[in-house]
Design a protein around this motif. Structure first.
Motif, mmCIF file in Angstrom:
data_model
loop_
_atom_site.group_PDB
_atom_site.id
_atom_site.type_symbol
_atom_site.label_atom_id
_atom_site.label_comp_id
_atom_site.label_asym_id
_atom_site.label_seq_id
_atom_site.Cartn_x
_atom_site.Cartn_y
_atom_site.Cartn_z
ATOM 1 N N ALA A 164 0.862 -1.202 0.000
ATOM 2 C CA ALA A 164 0.000 0.000 0.000
ATOM 3 C C ALA A 164 0.892 1.243 0.000
ATOM 4 C CB ALA A 164 -0.918 -0.019 1.217
ATOM 5 N N LEU A 165 1.914 1.242 0.833
ATOM 6 C CA LEU A 165 2.809 2.412 0.898
ATOM 7 C C LEU A 165 3.630 2.548 -0.388
ATOM 8 C CD1 LEU A 165 4.076 2.100 4.590
ATOM 9 C CD2 LEU A 165 2.330 3.656 3.699
ATOM 10 N N LEU A 166 4.030 1.410 -0.960
ATOM 11 C CA LEU A 166 4.812 1.477 -2.206
ATOM 12 C C LEU A 166 3.972 2.014 -3.362
ATOM 13 C CD1 LEU A 166 6.933 -1.731 -1.760
ATOM 14 C CD2 LEU A 166 7.872 0.485 -2.454
ATOM 15 N N HIS A 167 2.667 1.756 -3.306
ATOM 16 C CA HIS A 167 1.805 2.317 -4.352
ATOM 17 C C HIS A 167 1.838 3.847 -4.270
ATOM 18 C CE1 HIS A 167 -1.426 3.168 -7.022
ATOM 19 N NE2 HIS A 167 -2.119 3.737 -6.055
ATOM 20 N N VAL A 168 1.764 4.355 -3.043
ATOM 21 C CA VAL A 168 1.803 5.808 -2.862
ATOM 22 C C VAL A 168 3.166 6.349 -3.330
ATOM 23 C CG1 VAL A 168 1.649 7.660 -1.156
ATOM 24 C CG2 VAL A 168 0.138 5.672 -0.981
ATOM 25 N N ALA A 169 4.225 5.610 -3.021
ATOM 26 C CA ALA A 169 5.569 6.029 -3.462
ATOM 27 C C ALA A 169 5.626 6.108 -4.985
ATOM 28 C CB ALA A 169 6.623 5.051 -2.941
ATOM 29 N N ASP A 170 5.015 5.136 -5.658
ATOM 30 C CA ASP A 170 4.998 5.130 -7.135
ATOM 31 C C ASP A 170 4.302 6.375 -7.671
ATOM 32 O OD1 ASP A 170 6.353 2.867 -7.725
ATOM 33 O OD2 ASP A 170 4.583 1.584 -7.979
ATOM 34 N N VAL A 171 3.170 6.698 -7.037
ATOM 35 C CA VAL A 171 2.402 7.868 -7.489
ATOM 36 C C VAL A 171 3.257 9.135 -7.319
ATOM 37 C CG1 VAL A 171 0.362 9.293 -7.012
ATOM 38 C CG2 VAL A 171 0.174 6.798 -7.044
ATOM 39 N N LEU A 172 3.922 9.242 -6.170
ATOM 40 C CA LEU A 172 4.772 10.419 -5.923
ATOM 41 C C LEU A 172 5.889 10.507 -6.961
ATOM 42 C CD1 LEU A 172 5.062 10.205 -2.028
ATOM 43 C CD2 LEU A 172 4.112 12.130 -3.315
ATOM 44 N N ASN A 173 6.522 9.364 -7.224
ATOM 45 C CA ASN A 173 7.640 9.367 -8.182
ATOM 46 C C ASN A 173 7.167 9.707 -9.590
ATOM 47 O OD1 ASN A 173 9.471 8.784 -6.186
ATOM 48 N ND2 ASN A 173 9.377 6.563 -6.508
ATOM 49 N N GLU A 174 6.026 9.132 -9.977
ATOM 50 C CA GLU A 174 5.477 9.415 -11.317
ATOM 51 C C GLU A 174 5.141 10.894 -11.442
ATOM 52 O OE1 GLU A 174 3.508 6.967 -14.033
ATOM 53 O OE2 GLU A 174 5.625 6.527 -13.792
ATOM 54 N N THR A 225 12.611 2.774 -0.437
ATOM 55 C CA THR A 225 11.922 3.416 -1.563
ATOM 56 C C THR A 225 10.742 4.257 -1.063
ATOM 57 O OG1 THR A 225 12.565 1.635 -3.059
ATOM 58 C CG2 THR A 225 10.637 2.939 -3.708
ATOM 59 N N VAL A 226 10.001 3.704 -0.105
ATOM 60 C CA VAL A 226 8.844 4.435 0.437
ATOM 61 C C VAL A 226 9.312 5.736 1.082
ATOM 62 C CG1 VAL A 226 7.066 4.415 2.253
ATOM 63 C CG2 VAL A 226 7.412 2.393 0.815
ATOM 64 N N TYR A 227 10.274 5.629 1.985
ATOM 65 C CA TYR A 227 10.711 6.824 2.719
ATOM 66 C C TYR A 227 11.369 7.839 1.779
ATOM 67 C CZ TYR A 227 9.318 5.253 7.340
ATOM 68 O OH TYR A 227 8.569 4.884 8.429
ATOM 69 N N ALA A 228 12.147 7.360 0.805
ATOM 70 C CA ALA A 228 12.778 8.297 -0.132
ATOM 71 C C ALA A 228 11.713 9.064 -0.911
ATOM 72 C CB ALA A 228 13.706 7.538 -1.084
ATOM 73 N N ALA A 229 10.658 8.360 -1.323
ATOM 74 C CA ALA A 229 9.594 9.037 -2.078
ATOM 75 C C ALA A 229 8.879 10.068 -1.207
ATOM 76 C CB ALA A 229 8.592 8.003 -2.604
ATOM 77 N N LEU A 230 8.777 9.783 0.095
ATOM 78 C CA LEU A 230 8.111 10.736 0.997
ATOM 79 C C LEU A 230 8.982 11.964 1.265
ATOM 80 C CD1 LEU A 230 6.516 8.287 3.628
ATOM 81 C CD2 LEU A 230 5.339 9.514 1.800
ATOM 82 N N GLY A 231 10.266 11.877 0.923
ATOM 83 C CA GLY A 231 11.141 13.044 1.065
ATOM 84 C C GLY A 231 12.299 12.865 2.025
ATOM 85 N N THR A 232 12.460 11.653 2.576
ATOM 86 C CA THR A 232 13.564 11.387 3.509
ATOM 87 C C THR A 232 14.867 11.168 2.731
ATOM 88 O OG1 THR A 232 12.054 10.358 5.082
ATOM 89 C CG2 THR A 232 14.362 9.723 5.260
ATOM 90 N N LYS A 233 15.979 11.643 3.320
ATOM 91 C CA LYS A 233 17.294 11.344 2.735
ATOM 92 C C LYS A 233 17.723 9.961 3.233
ATOM 93 C CE LYS A 233 18.878 15.973 2.036
ATOM 94 N NZ LYS A 233 19.433 17.160 2.594
ATOM 95 N N VAL A 234 17.752 9.010 2.315
ATOM 96 C CA VAL A 234 17.982 7.609 2.698
ATOM 97 C C VAL A 234 19.421 7.194 2.379
ATOM 98 C CG1 VAL A 234 17.291 5.218 2.227
ATOM 99 C CG2 VAL A 234 15.549 7.010 2.361
ATOM 100 N N VAL A 280 10.751 -8.253 -5.917
ATOM 101 C CA VAL A 280 11.096 -7.121 -5.054
ATOM 102 C C VAL A 280 10.318 -5.933 -5.612
ATOM 103 C CG1 VAL A 280 12.985 -5.870 -3.967
ATOM 104 C CG2 VAL A 280 13.415 -8.132 -4.940
ATOM 105 N N PHE A 281 9.432 -5.366 -4.780
ATOM 106 C CA PHE A 281 8.478 -4.365 -5.277
ATOM 107 C C PHE A 281 9.047 -2.948 -5.218
ATOM 108 C CE2 PHE A 281 6.000 -8.079 -4.337
ATOM 109 C CZ PHE A 281 5.031 -8.102 -5.316
ATOM 110 N N THR A 282 10.242 -2.812 -5.750
ATOM 111 C CA THR A 282 10.896 -1.506 -5.796
ATOM 112 C C THR A 282 10.519 -0.821 -7.104
ATOM 113 O OG1 THR A 282 12.711 -2.899 -6.488
ATOM 114 C CG2 THR A 282 12.884 -1.916 -4.297
ATOM 115 N N ASP A 283 11.175 0.281 -7.401
ATOM 116 C CA ASP A 283 10.986 0.930 -8.701
ATOM 117 C C ASP A 283 12.358 1.039 -9.380
ATOM 118 O OD1 ASP A 283 10.148 2.331 -10.874
ATOM 119 O OD2 ASP A 283 10.245 4.269 -9.861
#
Ligand code: FAD
Ligand code: NAD
Length: 477
Positions: free
Chosen positions: A53-63, A192-201, A355-358
């Motif tokens: 669920a969180l990775l889906h949101v990350a995908d939307v942010l990245n797109e 991937t989730v945290y990076a998409a949310l704006g965290t420096k990973v 692996v459900f990364t991007d």
């Protein structure tokens, strides 16, 4: 609670609930025991489902960020963390509630509690909120107690800033900086989730590469993206110490990943430890049965998933790798068929790994790395997504599809895919391997255009030197 049952399943994750449901469908009297209010286990409550669920949101942010390249600008995203968490929780509740309903419809006795063994035919079950155990005798038990996160050896720090996958999935905040310890499935997905949310990973991995089990050519494609979304990826590097400071956790590194002149200590707002999982084989009273546990902590089973104690079976993460939900469910069905008197064995040719990364990375069957280790002669054919019309319409030419084939029989032994949607595409590979398909079968199967699935067909065409969209003539013998 009944005093006896034909089958009792301990643990209601994807192994346990699939086994319980199937046993009930075959007409057996079934009890299912788990501490949670509904079935689901790690996968639904704190694993596969909330992370996706969180990775889906990350995908939307990245797109949305990338859309600028197509002439569409959305502006900086505003993240309402409570609403994000609520979305994830809603998905989890809907699915686990649904499993509760399905369990009732099948007349399974669902017992919210924890089970231990009194002997090889009796469980002691302590229900939630009670202190005295109740007895349940059984003809057959299936242990499906799963696994839990491993911890970092030598690190004793207790801190709310220090997270495992369970606490990271709660998304307590969007930290300014995050250290991910372990560049495996969980580290890369949640990173991937945290990076998409704006965290420096920053990712630290002790081996020379990310996802040590996967083929390097596939990983290299993903690694480029992971590097671009991260502050740093430190390979060949370990965390040797952590201590809580005023502004975060001060982490000391050791290894080759850091440049010689870089400080060996860095401070992070949060640290996620994702260095693997350990089996939950310390089921109370197991020593009162003949069930054997290996040196690595896995319950030992035969091909039918029966333990050394004939009345007791075991499935899922607690019996060994790969620790994947679909492997657990399949083992559950095998164990139930064995209990029903069938001669069965868990002998898959291909267990898909995704692996459900991007981009997503997926493989099944024989990998190129394993073929090399086994000194097995294989032909590997690759189709670059830069030659796929569908990939270009998505502006994702970075993917790749490859087939690992037996050069003599032309049989498909393994498939590897890296690219968006690889997790969905790999199912065709699993079917090809399990059905004994050869390169001709795959290339003769008409695939819809324009889709990414065509890359599987064209990888098979590459084998014959006749792929429509790449010019790669077959080498003359
Ligand atoms: P579990 O799901 O671990 O369930 C075991 C259950 O047994 C638990 O509910 C536990 O509380 C209960 N239990 C333990 N001891 C007792 C006892 N004594 N009495 C009663 N109950 C007990 N896999 C995938 O295939 N795809 C993914 O995308 C994926 N993503 C993941 C993401 C994360 C963050 C994590 C942590 C894991 C992920 N996995 C994924 C792995 C997957 O969750 C596991 O492989 C799967 O849940 C294993 O199923 P299981 O039935 O063996 O056990
Ligand atoms: P993992 O085994 O996938 O990765 C752990 C990584 O940590 C490895 O690369 C390992 O080399 C590294 N490591 C170990 N000790 C280290 C140390 N001290 N310092 C730095 N690196 C270290 O484990 P995980 O990511 O914790 O996930 C556990 C399991 O859960 C997975 O193996 C998988 O079976 C399952 N899972 C599956 C999915 C999926 O199917 N998409 C997603 C998440 C988890």
């Amino acid at each position: 609670m009944p005093q006896s049952t034909q089958v009792v399943v301990i643990g209601a994750g994807p192994g346990g609930y699939a086994a319980a449901f199937y046993a009930a469908d075959l007409g057996m009297q079934v009890a299912l025991v788990d501490p949670a209010v509904n079935p689901g286990g790690v996968c639904l409550y704190r694993g596969c489902i909330p992370s996706k669920a969180l990775l889906h949101v990350a995908d939307v942010l990245n797109e949305a960020r990338h859309a600028e390249a197509w002439g569409v600008t959305f502006g900086a995203p505003k993240i309402d963390i409570d609403k994000l968490r609520a979305f994830k929780t809603k998905v989890v509740n809907q699915l686990t509630g649904g499993l509760g309903q399905l369990s009732k419809q099948r007349k399974i006795t669902y017992i919210q509690g924890t089970a231990g063994f009194r002997d090889a035919r009796t469980l002691e079950i302590t229900r939630e909120g009670q202190s005295q155990p109740e007895m349940l005798t059984f003809e057959h038990a299936i242990i499906a107690t799963g696994s839990r996160p491993s911890t970092l050896p030598g690190v004793t720090l207790q801190s709310p800033r220090l997270m495992d996958s369970t606490s990271a999935l709660e998304v307590p905040d969007v930290p300014g900086s995050l250290l991910v310890v372990g560049g495996g499935y969980i580290g890369l997905e949640l990173g991937t989730v945290y990076a998409a949310l704006g965290t420096k990973v920053t990712v630290v991995e002790m081996t020379p590469g990310l996802l040590p089990g996967a083929d390097r050519d596939l990983v290299n494609v993903l690694a480029r993206r992971i590097e671009s979304m991260s502050e740093a990826v430190l390979l060949n590097t370990k965390v040797v110490a952590m201590k809580e400071g005023k502004n975060g956790i001060a982490v000391t590194f050791e290894g080759e990943g850091l440049p010689a002149d870089a400080p060996k200590e860095r401070t992070f707002d949060r640290v996620l430890v994702s260095v693997g999982r350990r089996p939950n084989s310390a089921v109370p009273g197991l020593d009162r049965t003949r069930v054997k546990v290996s040196a690595r902590g896995f319950i030992e089973v035969d091909p039918a998933r029966r333990t050394a104690e004939p009345s007791i079976y075991a499935i899922g993460d607690v019996v060994g790798e790969p620790m994947l939900a679909h492997k657990a469910s399949h083992e559950g069905r095998v164990a139930v068929e064995s209990i029903a008197g069938e001669r069965v064995a868990f002998e898959p040719l291909a267990i898909p790994a995704v692996v459900f990364t991007d981009p997503e990375l997926a493989w099944c069957g024989l990998t190129e790395t394993d073929a090399q280790k086994q000194k097995r002669e294989v032909t590997v054919t690759r189709f670059p997504w830069a030659a796929s019309g569908r990939a270009l319409t998505l502006d994702r030419s970075d993917g790749m599809t490859k087939l690992i084939l037996d050069p003599k029989t032309e049989r498909v032994l393994g498939v590897g895919i890296v690219g968006p949607g690889a997790g969905e595409l790999i199912a065709e590979g699993v079917l090809a391997v399990e059905m004994g398909a050869n390169a001709t079968d795959v290339r003769m199967t008409i695939h819809p255009h324009p889709t990414l699935s065509e890359t599987i067909m064209e990888s098979a065409e590459v084998f014959f030197g006749q792929a429509t969209h790449v010019y790669r003539p077959r080498k003359k013998a």
